[in-house]
Design a protein around this motif. Sequence first.
Motif, PDB file in Angstrom:
ATOM      1  N   LYS A   1     -19.438  16.156 -29.924  1.00 52.70           N
ATOM      2  CA  LYS A   1     -19.847  17.318 -29.128  1.00 52.70           C
ATOM      3  C   LYS A   1     -18.826  18.457 -29.307  1.00 52.70           C
ATOM      4  N   LYS A   2     -17.555  18.095 -29.229  1.00 45.90           N
ATOM      5  CA  LYS A   2     -16.507  19.119 -29.339  1.00 45.90           C
ATOM      6  C   LYS A   2     -16.544  19.808 -30.708  1.00 45.90           C
ATOM      7  N   LEU A   3     -16.889  19.048 -31.754  1.00 50.45           N
ATOM      8  CA  LEU A   3     -16.919  19.631 -33.098  1.00 50.45           C
ATOM      9  C   LEU A   3     -18.209  20.420 -33.358  1.00 50.45           C
ATOM     10  N   GLY A   4     -19.071  20.470 -32.349  1.00 49.70           N
ATOM     11  CA  GLY A   4     -20.234  21.365 -32.437  1.00 49.70           C
ATOM     12  C   GLY A   4     -21.467  20.770 -33.089  1.00 49.70           C
ATOM     13  N   TYR A   5     -21.502  19.444 -33.248  1.00 44.59           N
ATOM     14  CA  TYR A   5     -22.686  18.846 -33.887  1.00 44.59           C
ATOM     15  C   TYR A   5     -23.836  18.711 -32.891  1.00 44.59           C
ATOM     16  N   ASN A   6     -25.041  18.588 -33.448  1.00 40.00           N
ATOM     17  CA  ASN A   6     -26.243  18.332 -32.656  1.00 40.00           C
ATOM     18  C   ASN A   6     -26.224  16.847 -32.293  1.00 40.00           C
ATOM     19  N   VAL A   7     -25.883  16.531 -31.052  1.00 31.84           N
ATOM     20  CA  VAL A   7     -25.613  15.132 -30.718  1.00 31.84           C
ATOM     21  C   VAL A   7     -26.273  14.713 -29.402  1.00 31.84           C
ATOM     22  N   GLU A   8     -26.788  13.473 -29.407  1.00 29.14           N
ATOM     23  CA  GLU A   8     -27.295  12.851 -28.177  1.00 29.14           C
ATOM     24  C   GLU A   8     -26.705  11.445 -28.097  1.00 29.14           C
ATOM     25  N   ALA A   9     -26.758  10.874 -26.894  1.00 24.32           N
ATOM     26  CA  ALA A   9     -26.165   9.534 -26.693  1.00 24.32           C
ATOM     27  C   ALA A   9     -27.271   8.517 -26.449  1.00 24.32           C
TER      28      ALA A   9
ATOM     29  N   LYS B   1     -24.454  19.629 -41.932  1.00 17.39           N
ATOM     30  CA  LYS B   1     -24.587  20.507 -40.760  1.00 17.39           C
ATOM     31  C   LYS B   1     -25.971  20.409 -40.098  1.00 17.39           C
ATOM     32  N   ASN B   2     -26.976  19.965 -40.853  1.00 13.86           N
ATOM     33  CA  ASN B   2     -28.319  19.855 -40.260  1.00 13.86           C
ATOM     34  C   ASN B   2     -28.600  18.497 -39.634  1.00 13.86           C
ATOM     35  N   ASP B   3     -27.616  17.622 -39.662  1.00  7.78           N
ATOM     36  CA  ASP B   3     -27.848  16.275 -39.127  1.00  7.78           C
ATOM     37  C   ASP B   3     -28.115  16.294 -37.632  1.00  7.78           C
ATOM     38  N   LYS B   4     -29.030  15.399 -37.208  1.00  7.10           N
ATOM     39  CA  LYS B   4     -29.140  15.120 -35.785  1.00  7.10           C
ATOM     40  C   LYS B   4     -28.425  13.791 -35.558  1.00  7.10           C
ATOM     41  N   LEU B   5     -27.352  13.851 -34.775  1.00  6.15           N
ATOM     42  CA  LEU B   5     -26.550  12.649 -34.551  1.00  6.15           C
ATOM     43  C   LEU B   5     -26.962  11.964 -33.251  1.00  6.15           C
ATOM     44  N   VAL B   6     -27.071  10.655 -33.324  1.00  7.24           N
ATOM     45  CA  VAL B   6     -27.220   9.866 -32.102  1.00  7.24           C
ATOM     46  C   VAL B   6     -26.040   8.914 -32.065  1.00  7.24           C
ATOM     47  N   VAL B   7     -25.301   8.942 -30.964  1.00  7.02           N
ATOM     48  CA  VAL B   7     -24.126   8.068 -30.856  1.00  7.02           C
ATOM     49  C   VAL B   7     -24.513   6.817 -30.075  1.00  7.02           C
ATOM     50  N   ALA B   8     -24.247   5.653 -30.671  1.00 11.26           N
ATOM     51  CA  ALA B   8     -24.498   4.385 -29.993  1.00 11.26           C
ATOM     52  C   ALA B   8     -23.351   4.153 -29.013  1.00 11.26           C
TER      53      ALA B   8
ATOM     54  N   LYS C   1     -34.188   1.161 -33.897  1.00 11.88           N
ATOM     55  CA  LYS C   1     -35.573   1.535 -33.600  1.00 11.88           C
ATOM     56  C   LYS C   1     -35.618   2.808 -32.743  1.00 11.88           C
ATOM     57  N   LYS C   2     -34.799   2.832 -31.715  1.00 19.80           N
ATOM     58  CA  LYS C   2     -34.811   3.982 -30.795  1.00 19.80           C
ATOM     59  C   LYS C   2     -34.247   5.232 -31.485  1.00 19.80           C
ATOM     60  N   ALA C   3     -33.190   5.059 -32.265  1.00 17.50           N
ATOM     61  CA  ALA C   3     -32.612   6.216 -32.969  1.00 17.50           C
ATOM     62  C   ALA C   3     -33.649   6.810 -33.918  1.00 17.50           C
ATOM     63  N   ARG C   4     -34.455   5.960 -34.525  1.00 14.85           N
ATOM     64  CA  ARG C   4     -35.515   6.448 -35.422  1.00 14.85           C
ATOM     65  C   ARG C   4     -36.570   7.211 -34.612  1.00 14.85           C
ATOM     66  N   ASP C   5     -36.951   6.673 -33.440  1.00 17.25           N
ATOM     67  CA  ASP C   5     -37.900   7.394 -32.569  1.00 17.25           C
ATOM     68  C   ASP C   5     -37.354   8.764 -32.182  1.00 17.25           C
ATOM     69  N   LEU C   6     -36.042   8.826 -32.013  1.00 16.44           N
ATOM     70  CA  LEU C   6     -35.414  10.099 -31.606  1.00 16.44           C
ATOM     71  C   LEU C   6     -35.201  11.037 -32.797  1.00 16.44           C
ATOM     72  N   ARG C   7     -35.625  10.597 -33.963  1.00 16.67           N
ATOM     73  CA  ARG C   7     -35.489  11.357 -35.209  1.00 16.67           C
ATOM     74  C   ARG C   7     -34.035  11.650 -35.573  1.00 16.67           C
ATOM     75  N   ALA C   8     -33.195  10.687 -35.280  1.00 12.14           N
ATOM     76  CA  ALA C   8     -31.789  10.827 -35.677  1.00 12.14           C
ATOM     77  C   ALA C   8     -31.700  10.748 -37.186  1.00 12.14           C
ATOM     78  N   THR C   9     -30.802  11.544 -37.773  1.00  7.67           N
ATOM     79  CA  THR C   9     -30.581  11.417 -39.214  1.00  7.67           C
ATOM     80  C   THR C   9     -29.339  10.561 -39.476  1.00  7.67           C
ATOM     81  N   LYS C  10     -28.448  10.454 -38.490  1.00 10.20           N
ATOM     82  CA  LYS C  10     -27.293   9.551 -38.611  1.00 10.20           C
ATOM     83  C   LYS C  10     -27.057   8.896 -37.248  1.00 10.20           C
TER      84      LYS C  10
END
Length: 281
Positions: A47-55, A25-32, A126-135
């Motif tokens: 997004k619909k399932l309520g996760y913390n998500v960016e694209a 539940k604490n994950d920050k998701l970045v979707v490729a 590299k970019k997902a790491r900069d964005l502090r994505a956990t998955k």
Amino acid sequence: MSNESIKQFEDRVKNTIKKFNLIDKNDKLVVACSGGKDSTTVLYLMKKLGYNVEALTVDLLIGDWSKKNLDNLKKFCKDNEIKLHEINIRKELGYSICYIRSTIQSKTNLNNCMICGVMKRWLINKKARDLRATKLVTGHNMDDEAQTIFMNIINGNPKLSLYLGPRSGVRDKKFIERIKPLYLCSEEEVTQYSRMMNFPVLYKPCPCSLNSFRRKVKNILDDYETRNHSAKYNIVTTFLEIKPKLKRLYKDEEIIYCKSCGEPARKDMCKVCRLMSIVQN
Ligand code: SF4
Ligand code: ZN
């Protein structure tokens, strides 16, 4: 696809997340995202399932195809209030993917998707790491996975399949773990869902993939699936059963850091730096 089938599809994705313990539940998701049906579907569902998500997307600059996909993705993210991060390949690597590819191919026999895939994975990680994505979430579906397993066998390289599965990639502090919530959904189901939801996507393959090895394998598996409706499911689930044995059979290679860019690598220099040195010399 009826409303009932939409619910079944969404439930399958939820069950896949639960079954393989893909998200905390604490994950920050970045979707490729490519702007295509698979990544748009998984982005929508996260997004619909309520996760913390960016694209996150890489503009590969493959002419009109890239432009339309990027326009579609921007519209989708705006409509769904999702933050979109763009990587422009020319800004990062100095050239469009078409130039990089044709230069490398004038000196090697590497195929389009191999070169493009290596560049994209490096940029996105590299970019997902900069964005502090956990998955890092990808839109890979069951067909993609079955094709890759099959391709690795045909190429005599089953060891590469060690990095497949619903949670994939190598374990390393600089590498963002990749997860595949559409792992148990077929490409046909994803297409139907995406059409039913009226997502703004192109249903055309990438123009650079038309003669690819993957496409040939896809045609073989699609043809076989018309006679055996669980063929792809069987390939994927059998693979999951034997994966622990594969892990014991092939020792995982040590991860080191590229002496040129500092990214995770298996040799002194990572694949991207080796390929870019071909382009620049
Ligand atoms: Fe790149 Fe191949 Fe994907 Fe096209 S299909 S974007 S060439 S990896
Ligand atoms: Zn490197």
